[in-house]
Design a protein around this motif. Structure first.
Motif, PDB file in Angstrom:
ATOM      1  N   HIS A 160       0.830  -1.204   0.000  1.00  0.00           N
ATOM      2  CA  HIS A 160       0.000   0.000   0.000  1.00  0.00           C
ATOM      3  C   HIS A 160       0.866   1.256   0.000  1.00  0.00           C
ATOM      4  N   THR A 161       1.879   1.241  -0.859  1.00  0.00           N
ATOM      5  CA  THR A 161       2.781   2.372  -0.989  1.00  0.00           C
ATOM      6  C   THR A 161       2.845   2.792  -2.451  1.00  0.00           C
ATOM      7  N   ASP A 323      -7.731   2.709  -1.208  1.00  0.00           N
ATOM      8  CA  ASP A 323      -7.817   4.051  -0.639  1.00  0.00           C
ATOM      9  C   ASP A 323      -9.234   4.448  -0.252  1.00  0.00           C
ATOM     10  N   ARG A 326      -9.933   4.991   5.679  1.00  0.00           N
ATOM     11  CA  ARG A 326      -8.963   5.783   6.429  1.00  0.00           C
ATOM     12  C   ARG A 326      -9.268   5.593   7.906  1.00  0.00           C
ATOM     13  N   VAL A 592       1.763   7.405   8.019  1.00  0.00           N
ATOM     14  CA  VAL A 592       1.547   7.053   6.620  1.00  0.00           C
ATOM     15  C   VAL A 592       2.219   5.713   6.352  1.00  0.00           C
ATOM     16  N   VAL A 593       1.601   4.912   5.512  1.00  0.00           N
ATOM     17  CA  VAL A 593       2.166   3.603   5.170  1.00  0.00           C
ATOM     18  C   VAL A 593       3.630   3.755   4.764  1.00  0.00           C
ATOM     19  N   THR A 638       5.553  -1.410   7.963  1.00  0.00           N
ATOM     20  CA  THR A 638       4.177  -0.914   7.825  1.00  0.00           C
ATOM     21  C   THR A 638       3.842  -0.749   6.343  1.00  0.00           C
ATOM     22  N   SER A 641      -1.902  -0.790   4.836  1.00  0.00           N
ATOM     23  CA  SER A 641      -2.712   0.169   5.575  1.00  0.00           C
ATOM     24  C   SER A 641      -3.646  -0.578   6.524  1.00  0.00           C
ATOM     25  N   ALA A 660      -1.853   2.908  10.094  1.00  0.00           N
ATOM     26  CA  ALA A 660      -1.083   3.404   8.946  1.00  0.00           C
ATOM     27  C   ALA A 660      -2.062   3.632   7.799  1.00  0.00           C
ATOM     28  N   ASN A 661      -2.049   4.825   7.236  1.00  0.00           N
ATOM     29  CA  ASN A 661      -2.941   5.188   6.139  1.00  0.00           C
ATOM     30  C   ASN A 661      -2.145   5.384   4.859  1.00  0.00           C
ATOM     31  N   VAL A 662      -2.792   5.128   3.714  1.00  0.00           N
ATOM     32  CA  VAL A 662      -2.103   5.247   2.438  1.00  0.00           C
ATOM     33  C   VAL A 662      -1.840   6.717   2.113  1.00  0.00           C
TER      34      VAL A 662
END
Length: 729
Positions: A160-161, A323, A326, A592-593, A638, A641, A660-662
């Motif tokens: 997820h990056t 995405d 969140r 963040v991821v 990480t 996400s 961890a969010n994208v």
């Protein structure tokens, strides 16, 4: 192996020549019988001999299949010899999870890579790279077993990056050079990119540095492109989720604001957006999002119990679901606890009154006032913020205590005053634990340190305390209300901020040109409030006093430092400073991821077990490092996400939640124009224009398996014939 085919013939000749003639009357009758069947037996023996010889010939041909597979190339004049080293580069950025139908772009890429491996020649070698941020080398040395390579391909998953093309090319170039040195029989190299040509990733190909990297790589290998993407599809992403409170307390409603952005070319109407708390749906709204624009959705929720909670906002499914989520880790407190340290008796009474105007059990903020001797006697970990009010001086132990508090994510607000000894502050709180060479310099050296030296300095304050300014009155300059603690005052001229009188203050010199921020200034241009994130916490320094009891005794009559604590702008400013100071504690739970998560706990239990449970339910043990009275840890895997659970084993048996969010840079699903790719690339497949890929492999006719099946058939034939001929004889 081919010479082995002569062995049955030699055995046959040897057996034919080894007997001796012996005269025997009874044998006179045998020649007649043998003469009758000799022709048939000779033919049968020759047939068996031919079959057995052919078995060895076929086996030799099977073993020589790599050479035979290359023979057509030599005949055609291509000059290709030996085997090929294939570097398989599969794009793992989260845009590859998009589905333009079935399967997803990533699944299609894996299928193409698997098909290439299956159709390759015997003797070809494979290395495998997942293009992500950072890239991951899955197979570092050429593997020659197709089944092993396919197994590794099928085990890959989207990260997820985003994807870092430049770093990937560095890794690929290293693999090519090492394989060339270590595997000389791999005389050809082909780098195969399986990607959706996402603009966010491939726009880097236009930079001179990446073009230079590709040029060097193209000198050693041919470059093949397998485009698994299609024209940009519509996509809605949850790009932001914030809380109205820096620290949330139970029993009080709190607002959560989510931003949804439509990256498509058509408006999305009546789209459902849901709020989940601890995995349970609690509220739903329907929104319309214009094409290319963003819409905010506000949810309100009240937590009935303190403890660890996670809030999630989820939008409706679309082409890219990664995405559509969140998360926000929300540690809910019974109250926000603040410790005020008094340098003089009751120096913090106005701060306490501004933060806790009504002292009762339901108060959101609970303030404890203590003398400065309590700084070493109190467990600071039970407080969310510490406010220092006119403390005279600090020793090394107090400085280390405050630094450890910031490392644990605490908030620190420091007010100056008539009791302050600037030299002690600068020596103990600004340059503590420096290298000997730096510590030996004069106290004014810190303001001139280069940034690299600043980063080596462990400090508590965001600014250096310099000369005392007197006279005035000095008024505040809000600096266009840019800073978060001043922004709420914009448009409210009657708040009193612009008319607050100050007669005494210390000049402040920000300690870092990059991280220290001036939140509020005086009309003279000197900073009034400087803030900076330090370690995992935040420190704010106020140039004047928190109480009108601070007096300048050098003049007659003595002059009060400031009337600000009694001014109407003081209570709201204290609330804003507190919110900013404790914000870091919440931010440390939300990353963040790709960014590491880290935590600490007030414990020095030996071998305290800590397990991180990832969003895909993997359980990973993480070591703890003892730091004074605390135990610290860090975890950097990480790549997905979602929610990460930090579970401490006995005797603590407690859990902390991190999320961890994208990074939504991949969300637009815009494609890079394939016509802009450098000329070194050969496009062998495009999901948009073709269903059949062209693989850069050169094969004979799959002879290896044909010959092996031939050997098996001949062995069966030989057994049947031997049984049949023996029976008739």
């Amino acid at each position: 192996m081919g010479l082995g085919a002569a062995i049955p013939i030699l055995i046959h000749l040897w057996s034919w020549r080894k007997y001796r003639e012996v005269t025997w009357a009874a044998m006179e009758f045998l020649p007649a019988a043998l003469k009758k069947n000799s022709r048939r037996m000779r033919i049968e023996q020759l047939i068996l001999l031919a079959v057995r010889t052919l078995v060895l010939v076929m086996l030799a041909l099977a073993m020589a299949d790599p050479l035979l597979s290359d023979l057509p190339a030599f005949v055609s004049g291509s000059g290709r010899g030996g085997s090929t080293h294939f570097v398989l580069v599969i794009d793992g950025s989260f845009s590859m999870a998009a589905k333009d139908g079935e399967p997803s772009r990533f699944e299609l890429s894996r299928q193409l890579a698997t098909q290439l491996v299956r159709e390759s020649s015997q003797g070809d070698g494979f290395t495998l790279v997942l293009m992500a941020e950072p890239p991951r080398v899955v197979i570092a040395e050429p593997a020659f077993d197709p089944n092993d390579v396919i197994e590794e391909i099928e085990s890959l998953a989207v990260r997820h990056t985003a994807a870092d093309l430049s770093s990937t090319l560095v890794a690929v170039d290293r693999l090519v050079r090492e394989a060339t040195e270590q595997q000389p029989r791999l005389t050809q190299t082909t780098v195969c990119f399986f990607t959706d040509l996402g603009h966010n990733t491939w726009e880097a190909v236009l930079s001179p540095d990446v073009q230079e990297q590709l040029g060097r790589l193209a000198e050693r290998a041919s470059l093949a492109m397998f485009d698994a993407g299609k024209p940009a599809a519509g996509n809605v992403a949850v790009t932001q989720l914030v809380s109205s409170e820096s620290l949330v307390t139970f029993g009080r409603p709190v607002q959560f604001t989510a931003e949804l952005r439509n990256f498509g070319e058509a408006a999305v109407s009546k789209s459902e957006v849901q709020l989940f708390v601890d995995g349970q749906p609690v509220e739903k709204q329907t929104v319309t999002i214009p094409a290319g624009e963003a819409t905010s959705v506000v949810f309100s929720h009240r937590f009935d119990t303190p403890g660890e909670h996670v809030v999630e906002v989820r939008s409706a499914d679309d082409a890219l679901n990664v995405d559509n989520h969140r998360w926000l880790s929300v540690p809910v407190r019974e109250s926000i606890r603040v410790l005020c340290i008094d340098g003089k008796p009751d120096a913090s009474r106005y701060v306490a009154l501004a933060l806790e105007p009504r002292r009762n059990e339901q108060a959101r903020v609970r303030v404890d006032q203590r003398p400065e001797t309590a700084l070493l006697e109190t467990d600071l970990t039970q407080y969310d913020c510490v406010v220092l009010c006119n403390v005279g001086r600090f020793g090394r132990d107090e400085a280390r205590t405050l630094l450890r508090y910031l490392k644990n994510g605490g908030g620190l607000i420091t007010f100056l005053g008539d009791n302050v000894q600037p030299a002690s502050y600068n020596e103990q709180l600004l340059r503590m634990d420096m290298a000997t060479s730096l510590a030996a310099k004069p106290t004014d050296a810190t303001s001139n340190l280069p940034e690299s030296a600043e980063q080596q300095v462990a400090r508590v304050l965001p600014a250096r305390i310099e000369t005392l300014q007197s006279g005035g009155p000095f008024l505040f300059d809000p600096l266009e209300y840019r800073h978060p603690i001043v922004e709420p005052f914009a448009g409210h001229p009657r708040s009193g901020l612009l008319t607050t009188p100050v007669w005494r203050y210390y000049q402040l010199a920000p300690a870092s040109a990059t991280t220290s921020r001036v939140a509020l200034a005086f009309h003279t241009g000197d900073p009034a409030i400087v803030d900076e994130p330090i370690e995992r916490g935040r420190s704010l320094l106020v140039a004047t006093a928190a109480s009108p009891d601070s007096m300048d005794q050098s003049v007659t009559p003595p002059q009060v430092w400031t009337a600000w604590p009694t001014w109407p702008s003081f209570p709201p400013m204290m609330q804003e400073m507190l919110a900013l100071a404790v914000e870091s504690g919440m931010n440390n739970r939300n990353v963040v991821v790709g960014e590491p998560i880290a935590g600490s706990i007030h414990s020095t239990v030996a071998n305290l077990p800590l397990t991180i449970v990832s969003p895909d339910s993997r359980e990973l043990r993480v070591p703890l490092a003892i730091d004074g009275e605390d135990s610290r840890w860090s975890f950097d895997d990480t790549t997905l996400s979602g929610v990460y659970r930090a579970e401490y084993g006995p005797p603590l048996s407690t859990t902390q939640l991190f999320v961890a969010n994208v990074d939504t840079r991949e969300s637009p699903l815009e494609r890079f124009d394939a016509d802009l790719l450098p000329s070194q690339f050969r496009q062998d497949f495009s999901a948009e224009h073709s269903d059949q890929p062209t693989f850069p492999v050169t094969r004979g006719a799959g002879l290896f398996r044909v010959f092996l099946f031939g050997v098996l058939g001949l062995l069966l034939t030989e057994s049947v014939l031997a049984w049949r001929f023996g029976r008739t004889n």
